[in-house]
Design a protein around this motif. Structure first.
Motif, PDB file in Angstrom:
ATOM      1  N   GLY A  80       0.711  -1.281   0.153  1.00 26.85           N
ATOM      2  CA  GLY A  80      -0.312   0.345   0.175  1.00 26.85           C
ATOM      3  C   GLY A  80       0.193   1.206   0.608  1.00 26.85           C
ATOM      4  O   GLY A  80      -0.219   2.639  -0.051  1.00 26.85           O
ATOM      5  N   PHE A  81       2.043   0.930  -0.082  1.00 32.16           N
ATOM      6  CA  PHE A  81       2.871   2.207   0.737  1.00 32.16           C
ATOM      7  C   PHE A  81       3.038   2.886  -1.361  1.00 32.16           C
ATOM      8  O   PHE A  81       2.925   2.188  -2.706  1.00 32.16           O
ATOM      9  CB  PHE A  81       4.488   2.241   0.168  1.00 32.16           C
ATOM     10  N   ARG A  82       2.595   4.459  -1.914  1.00 32.15           N
ATOM     11  CA  ARG A  82       3.247   4.784  -2.731  1.00 32.15           C
ATOM     12  C   ARG A  82       3.646   5.819  -2.281  1.00 32.15           C
ATOM     13  O   ARG A  82       4.274   6.637  -1.781  1.00 32.15           O
ATOM     14  CB  ARG A  82       1.872   5.973  -2.890  1.00 32.15           C
ATOM     15  N   PRO A  83       4.904   6.206  -3.944  1.00 29.70           N
ATOM     16  CA  PRO A  83       5.664   6.912  -3.992  1.00 29.70           C
ATOM     17  C   PRO A  83       5.544   8.260  -4.476  1.00 29.70           C
ATOM     18  O   PRO A  83       4.043   8.512  -4.820  1.00 29.70           O
ATOM     19  CB  PRO A  83       6.681   6.984  -5.905  1.00 29.70           C
ATOM     20  N   THR A  84       6.173   8.832  -3.497  1.00 29.44           N
ATOM     21  CA  THR A  84       5.858  10.297  -3.222  1.00 29.44           C
ATOM     22  C   THR A  84       5.842  11.790  -4.431  1.00 29.44           C
ATOM     23  O   THR A  84       5.456  13.154  -4.331  1.00 29.44           O
ATOM     24  CB  THR A  84       5.855  11.036  -1.716  1.00 29.44           C
ATOM     25  N   GLY A  85       7.146  10.823  -5.283  1.00 33.19           N
ATOM     26  CA  GLY A  85       7.480  11.676  -6.072  1.00 33.19           C
ATOM     27  C   GLY A  85       8.628  12.329  -5.686  1.00 33.19           C
ATOM     28  O   GLY A  85       9.282  12.696  -6.869  1.00 33.19           O
ATOM     29  N   ARG A  86       9.546  11.869  -4.207  1.00 31.88           N
ATOM     30  CA  ARG A  86      10.394  12.597  -4.270  1.00 31.88           C
ATOM     31  C   ARG A  86      11.822  11.447  -4.063  1.00 31.88           C
ATOM     32  O   ARG A  86      11.276  10.556  -3.640  1.00 31.88           O
ATOM     33  CB  ARG A  86      10.470  13.148  -2.734  1.00 31.88           C
ATOM     34  N   ILE A  87      13.058  12.309  -4.535  1.00 32.47           N
ATOM     35  CA  ILE A  87      14.260  11.043  -4.300  1.00 32.47           C
ATOM     36  C   ILE A  87      15.386  11.445  -3.607  1.00 32.47           C
ATOM     37  O   ILE A  87      15.153  13.009  -3.102  1.00 32.47           O
ATOM     38  CB  ILE A  87      14.614  11.052  -5.800  1.00 32.47           C
ATOM     39  N   VAL A  88      15.495  11.113  -2.136  1.00 35.19           N
ATOM     40  CA  VAL A  88      15.251  11.007  -1.699  1.00 35.19           C
ATOM     41  C   VAL A  88      17.627  10.611  -1.496  1.00 35.19           C
ATOM     42  O   VAL A  88      17.480   9.642  -0.871  1.00 35.19           O
ATOM     43  CB  VAL A  88      15.597  11.198   0.338  1.00 35.19           C
ATOM     44  N   GLU A  89      18.176  11.243  -1.563  1.00 39.63           N
ATOM     45  CA  GLU A  89      19.405  10.136  -1.546  1.00 39.63           C
ATOM     46  C   GLU A  89      19.967   9.498  -2.340  1.00 39.63           C
ATOM     47  O   GLU A  89      20.299   8.162  -1.801  1.00 39.63           O
ATOM     48  CB  GLU A  89      20.156  10.028   0.173  1.00 39.63           C
ATOM     49  N   GLY A  90      19.310   9.530  -3.653  1.00 39.32           N
ATOM     50  CA  GLY A  90      19.341   7.970  -4.519  1.00 39.32           C
ATOM     51  C   GLY A  90      18.185   7.182  -4.290  1.00 39.32           C
ATOM     52  O   GLY A  90      18.042   6.187  -4.853  1.00 39.32           O
ATOM     53  N   GLN A  91      16.986   7.458  -3.129  1.00 38.47           N
ATOM     54  CA  GLN A  91      16.305   6.490  -2.968  1.00 38.47           C
ATOM     55  C   GLN A  91      14.496   7.069  -3.588  1.00 38.47           C
ATOM     56  O   GLN A  91      14.149   8.406  -2.262  1.00 38.47           O
ATOM     57  CB  GLN A  91      15.969   6.201  -1.219  1.00 38.47           C
ATOM     58  N   VAL A  92      13.589   5.714  -3.309  1.00 41.12           N
ATOM     59  CA  VAL A  92      12.984   6.585  -3.799  1.00 41.12           C
ATOM     60  C   VAL A  92      12.246   6.881  -2.774  1.00 41.12           C
ATOM     61  O   VAL A  92      12.343   5.470  -1.821  1.00 41.12           O
ATOM     62  CB  VAL A  92      11.755   5.436  -4.215  1.00 41.12           C
ATOM     63  N   LEU A  93      11.114   7.893  -2.078  1.00 40.85           N
ATOM     64  CA  LEU A  93      10.026   8.179  -0.480  1.00 40.85           C
ATOM     65  C   LEU A  93       8.623   7.590  -0.654  1.00 40.85           C
ATOM     66  O   LEU A  93       8.422   8.054  -2.501  1.00 40.85           O
ATOM     67  CB  LEU A  93       9.762   9.418  -0.047  1.00 40.85           C
ATOM     68  N   GLY A  94       8.598   6.310  -0.234  1.00 41.76           N
ATOM     69  CA  GLY A  94       7.360   6.265   0.178  1.00 41.76           C
ATOM     70  C   GLY A  94       6.478   6.190   0.620  1.00 41.76           C
ATOM     71  O   GLY A  94       6.705   6.232   1.906  1.00 41.76           O
ATOM     72  N   ARG A  95       4.630   6.344   1.181  1.00 42.14           N
ATOM     73  CA  ARG A  95       4.306   7.252   2.109  1.00 42.14           C
ATOM     74  C   ARG A  95       2.800   5.780   1.983  1.00 42.14           C
ATOM     75  O   ARG A  95       2.415   6.075   0.505  1.00 42.14           O
ATOM     76  CB  ARG A  95       3.767   8.352   1.481  1.00 42.14           C
ATOM     77  N   LEU A  96       2.529   5.738   3.254  1.00 45.28           N
ATOM     78  CA  LEU A  96       1.109   5.017   3.563  1.00 45.28           C
ATOM     79  C   LEU A  96       0.377   5.762   3.691  1.00 45.28           C
ATOM     80  O   LEU A  96       0.957   6.043   5.749  1.00 45.28           O
ATOM     81  CB  LEU A  96       1.835   3.927   3.909  1.00 45.28           C
ATOM     82  N   GLU A  97      -0.634   6.149   4.171  1.00 49.88           N
ATOM     83  CA  GLU A  97      -1.355   6.665   5.138  1.00 49.88           C
ATOM     84  C   GLU A  97      -1.997   5.148   6.072  1.00 49.88           C
ATOM     85  O   GLU A  97      -2.779   4.791   5.437  1.00 49.88           O
ATOM     86  CB  GLU A  97      -2.860   7.394   4.705  1.00 49.88           C
ATOM     87  N   LEU A  98      -2.372   5.872   7.168  1.00 48.54           N
ATOM     88  CA  LEU A  98      -3.053   5.097   8.170  1.00 48.54           C
ATOM     89  C   LEU A  98      -4.278   5.306   8.198  1.00 48.54           C
ATOM     90  O   LEU A  98      -4.821   4.904   8.989  1.00 48.54           O
ATOM     91  CB  LEU A  98      -2.039   5.127   9.394  1.00 48.54           C
TER      92      LEU A  98
END
Length: 150
Positions: A132-150
């Protein structure tokens, strides 16, 4: 039926934890457990390191982070590390560990959780998307940032 559980890292299991190794093709995607434990030691009020056991066998390591006052939103609550031992993937251990971190996040009153992943053929992106995590569109230090609403 296999009994899954998370346990704290102790003097009795820390050596086994440090010996835990992921599959060779995944080593570029995750930090060593020993490095993660050093980071947890340096931030004991934020890091939430746990070992994953299937019955009495150590099968993985997960480290959540909980810092609701952090000025960087994506560091307030999330999964910092997930290492599943070589030969143990695909058995539900990673899902169990992520769900345990998310349960802890809910217990602490968090409304979202984040995770970072290294993109690539053997990376964990599909795993986190299935949870259920979704990419936020941000890349931080070469890594994809994913987010999941709880």
């Amino acid at each position: 039926m296999t009994a899954l559980r998370l346990t704290e890292v102790t003097t009795g299991n820390v050596r086994d934890a440090c010996r835990l190794a992921v599959a060779p093709h995944q080593q570029e995607h995750v930090a060593l457990v020993a490095q993660s434990l050093a980071e947890a030691y340096a931030q004991p009020d934020v890091a939430w390191p746990r070992l994953i056991y299937a019955d009495d066998e150590l099968v993985g390591f997960v480290m959540g982070c909980f810092d609701p006052d952090c000025p960087i939103e994506y560091f307030r609550c999330g999964i910092w590390r997930l290492n599943i031992a070589d030969g143990q993937q695909g058995k539900g251990y990673g899902r169990f560990a992520v769900e345990a971190v998310l349960d802890e996040a809910r217990r602490r009153g968090s409304d979202a959780a984040t995770v970072f992943w290294v993109p690539g053929e053997h990376g964990p992106e599909r795993f986190y998307l299935r949870l259920g995590f979704r990419p936020t569109g941000r890349i931080v230090e070469g890594q994809v940032l994913g987010r999941l609403e709880l």
